[in-house]
Motif scaffolding. Structure first.
Motif, PDB file in Angstrom:
ATOM      1  N   GLY A 121     -14.801 -43.042  57.385  1.00  0.00           N
ATOM      2  CA  GLY A 121     -15.789 -42.792  56.348  1.00  0.00           C
ATOM      3  C   GLY A 121     -15.170 -42.890  54.967  1.00  0.00           C
ATOM      4  O   GLY A 121     -15.828 -42.626  53.969  1.00  0.00           O
ATOM      5  N   ASN A 122     -13.860 -43.251  54.926  1.00  0.00           N
ATOM      6  CA  ASN A 122     -13.119 -43.402  53.666  1.00  0.00           C
ATOM      7  C   ASN A 122     -13.079 -42.122  52.841  1.00  0.00           C
ATOM      8  O   ASN A 122     -13.178 -42.142  51.611  1.00  0.00           O
ATOM      9  CB  ASN A 122     -13.686 -44.555  52.835  1.00  0.00           C
ATOM     10  N   VAL A 123     -12.955 -40.986  53.555  1.00  0.00           N
ATOM     11  CA  VAL A 123     -12.782 -39.708  52.876  1.00  0.00           C
ATOM     12  C   VAL A 123     -11.295 -39.515  52.610  1.00  0.00           C
ATOM     13  O   VAL A 123     -10.471 -39.647  53.503  1.00  0.00           O
ATOM     14  CB  VAL A 123     -13.316 -38.547  53.740  1.00  0.00           C
ATOM     15  N   VAL A 124     -10.956 -39.221  51.364  1.00  0.00           N
ATOM     16  CA  VAL A 124      -9.558 -39.085  50.951  1.00  0.00           C
ATOM     17  C   VAL A 124      -9.252 -37.612  50.693  1.00  0.00           C
ATOM     18  O   VAL A 124      -9.961 -36.935  49.947  1.00  0.00           O
ATOM     19  CB  VAL A 124      -9.280 -39.901  49.669  1.00  0.00           C
ATOM     20  N   ARG A 125      -8.198 -37.115  51.345  1.00  0.00           N
ATOM     21  CA  ARG A 125      -7.748 -35.741  51.116  1.00  0.00           C
ATOM     22  C   ARG A 125      -6.306 -35.770  50.631  1.00  0.00           C
ATOM     23  O   ARG A 125      -5.489 -36.531  51.145  1.00  0.00           O
ATOM     24  CB  ARG A 125      -7.803 -34.923  52.412  1.00  0.00           C
ATOM     25  N   ASN A 126      -5.996 -34.915  49.657  1.00  0.00           N
ATOM     26  CA  ASN A 126      -4.621 -34.780  49.166  1.00  0.00           C
ATOM     27  C   ASN A 126      -4.083 -33.409  49.553  1.00  0.00           C
ATOM     28  O   ASN A 126      -4.780 -32.398  49.401  1.00  0.00           O
ATOM     29  CB  ASN A 126      -4.571 -34.920  47.645  1.00  0.00           C
ATOM     30  N   LYS A 127      -2.860 -33.386  50.066  1.00  0.00           N
ATOM     31  CA  LYS A 127      -2.241 -32.126  50.477  1.00  0.00           C
ATOM     32  C   LYS A 127      -0.807 -32.093  49.973  1.00  0.00           C
ATOM     33  O   LYS A 127      -0.004 -32.979  50.279  1.00  0.00           O
ATOM     34  CB  LYS A 127      -2.266 -32.010  52.003  1.00  0.00           C
ATOM     35  N   MET A 128      -0.480 -31.062  49.198  1.00  0.00           N
ATOM     36  CA  MET A 128       0.885 -30.909  48.702  1.00  0.00           C
ATOM     37  C   MET A 128       1.684 -30.115  49.729  1.00  0.00           C
ATOM     38  O   MET A 128       1.257 -29.046  50.177  1.00  0.00           O
ATOM     39  CB  MET A 128       0.895 -30.182  47.354  1.00  0.00           C
TER      40      MET A 128
ATOM     41  N   LEU B 160       3.683 -35.219  48.414  1.00  0.00           N
ATOM     42  CA  LEU B 160       2.233 -35.346  48.432  1.00  0.00           C
ATOM     43  C   LEU B 160       1.837 -36.174  49.654  1.00  0.00           C
ATOM     44  O   LEU B 160       2.317 -37.290  49.835  1.00  0.00           O
ATOM     45  CB  LEU B 160       1.719 -36.022  47.166  1.00  0.00           C
ATOM     46  N   ALA B 161       0.956 -35.601  50.481  1.00  0.00           N
ATOM     47  CA  ALA B 161       0.410 -36.339  51.627  1.00  0.00           C
ATOM     48  C   ALA B 161      -1.012 -36.755  51.281  1.00  0.00           C
ATOM     49  O   ALA B 161      -1.881 -35.911  51.049  1.00  0.00           O
ATOM     50  CB  ALA B 161       0.421 -35.470  52.883  1.00  0.00           C
TER      51      ALA B 161
END
Length: 344
Positions: free
Chosen positions: A153-160, A146-147
């Motif tokens: 802007g404190n935007v969080v993205r999750n990428k498997m 998991l990345a």
């Protein structure tokens, strides 16, 4: 022996300096850290304790120290704990802010439609030329990592990310250090071929994984998949004979309901300009609106955040009133956003 705050500060300084220089770190170098305010003698004593505890090594006699595996492990574990807390806090804050912003933009779209007697749309703010804040890779299974990617802007993205071969935790630790050292603070434009080549070279046999992480970073920074568009006043089309035929009105109302066509008004030319854009007839970036006039304004909320406001009506719309309304609304929206942030 406990690792107190002073020892921890010195260990962090040694690790950060060694990551930057690749050279053993001496007490005089560490004493220059403004936030430590410690003498070289005190630092030498603390470094001796850290060496005894197994967190740093002295590779050569009379040389400086370098981090040990245990030192790296403590550094990364504490960093990950801090980042986990930061990500959680960011998500909670962004959910609160998003709820407030959604309510505000829906209200503005309704007021704008009522005041102008035209159809209106407002997009939620998107991030442009965003800088990367940090990356956190975590092992999920033998074939998955998991990345977690946090951008300006404190935007969080999750990428498997799927793997052919599993990675041990030590390798993931080293990749986390490498990626954050090389990429933090960069925009997607600044992650150039030289940066990518250097990363791949340092990653060695894991260069393909680094390449996939970079793809995930680019996708996170440039993604438009989460664009929110708020609309109002679609029934105002029926007020104008040239737009009220069943076929034309149906196409226009459908565009407002489905919203996917409206993305053309957000991602068109001038998306990062804060001026007024006027599209008349065939100039419209949305095919179903070629019998209309469309006036848009791009508002800016700071930290690289932009959004679009659009008013759609007949070609004989009151341009002076519409342009004046949009200019006023841009200022009001900026002020409202600042007040909303200051009250958090």
């Amino acid at each position: 022996m406990q690792l107190d705050d002073r020892k921890w500060a010195i260990l962090k300084a040694i690790i950060k300096t060694y990551l930057e220089t690749g050279e053993p770190v001496g007490s005089r170098t560490i004493s220059k850290y403004a936030d430590l305010n410690l003498s070289s003698a005190t630092i030498r004593n603390e470094m001796s304790d850290l060496e005894e505890m197994g967190y740093i090594l002295q590779p050569h006699t009379s040389a400086g120290r370098i981090p040990s595996d245990a030192g790296y492990r403590l550094y990364v574990d504490r960093m990950m704990e801090a980042k986990d807390r930061e990500v959680t806090e960011m998500k909670e804050l962004m959910i609160q802010r998003q709820d407030k912003m959604e309510l505000l933009l829906k209200q503005l779209a309704r007021v704008l439609a009522t005041n102008t007697n035209y159809a209106t749309m407002i997009s939620g703010p998107q991030y442009h030329r965003t800088r990367l804040k940090f990356i956190q890779l975590s092992v999920v299974s033998e074939t998955q990592i998991l990345a977690v990617i946090v951008v300006e802007g404190n935007v969080v993205r999750n990428k498997m990310i799927h793997l052919v071969h599993g990675l041990d935790h030590q390798t993931v630790l080293e990749l986390n250090i490498l990626l954050n050292t090389e990429l933090n603070g960069l925009t997607i434009e600044e992650i150039n071929l030289a940066t990518i080549s250097r990363l791949k070279e340092k990653a060695g046999i894991h260069s393909e994984l680094v390449n996939r992480v970079l793809d995930a970073v680019a996708e996170s920074i440039q993604s438009e998949e989460d664009i929110e568009i708020y609309t109002s006043g679609a029934t105002n089309f029926f007020k104008y004979p040239e737009l009220s035929s069943s076929e034309k009105a149906s196409e226009l109302i459908s565009a407002f309901e489905e919203k996917k066509d409206l993305v053309g008004l957000i991602s068109g030319d001038g998306a990062e300009e804060t001026g007024i854009q006027v599209y008349i007839g065939q100039e419209s970036p949305v095919p179903t609106m070629r019998d209309c006039s469309v006036v848009t304004a791009t508002y800016e909320l700071g930290e690289g955040m932009y959004g679009r406001i659009g008013i759609i009506g007949p070609k004989r719309m009151d341009y002076e009133k519409v342009v004046g309304t949009l200019k006023t609304l841009k200022v009001q929206l900026d002020d409202l956003f600042k007040k909303s942030n200051s009250s958090e």
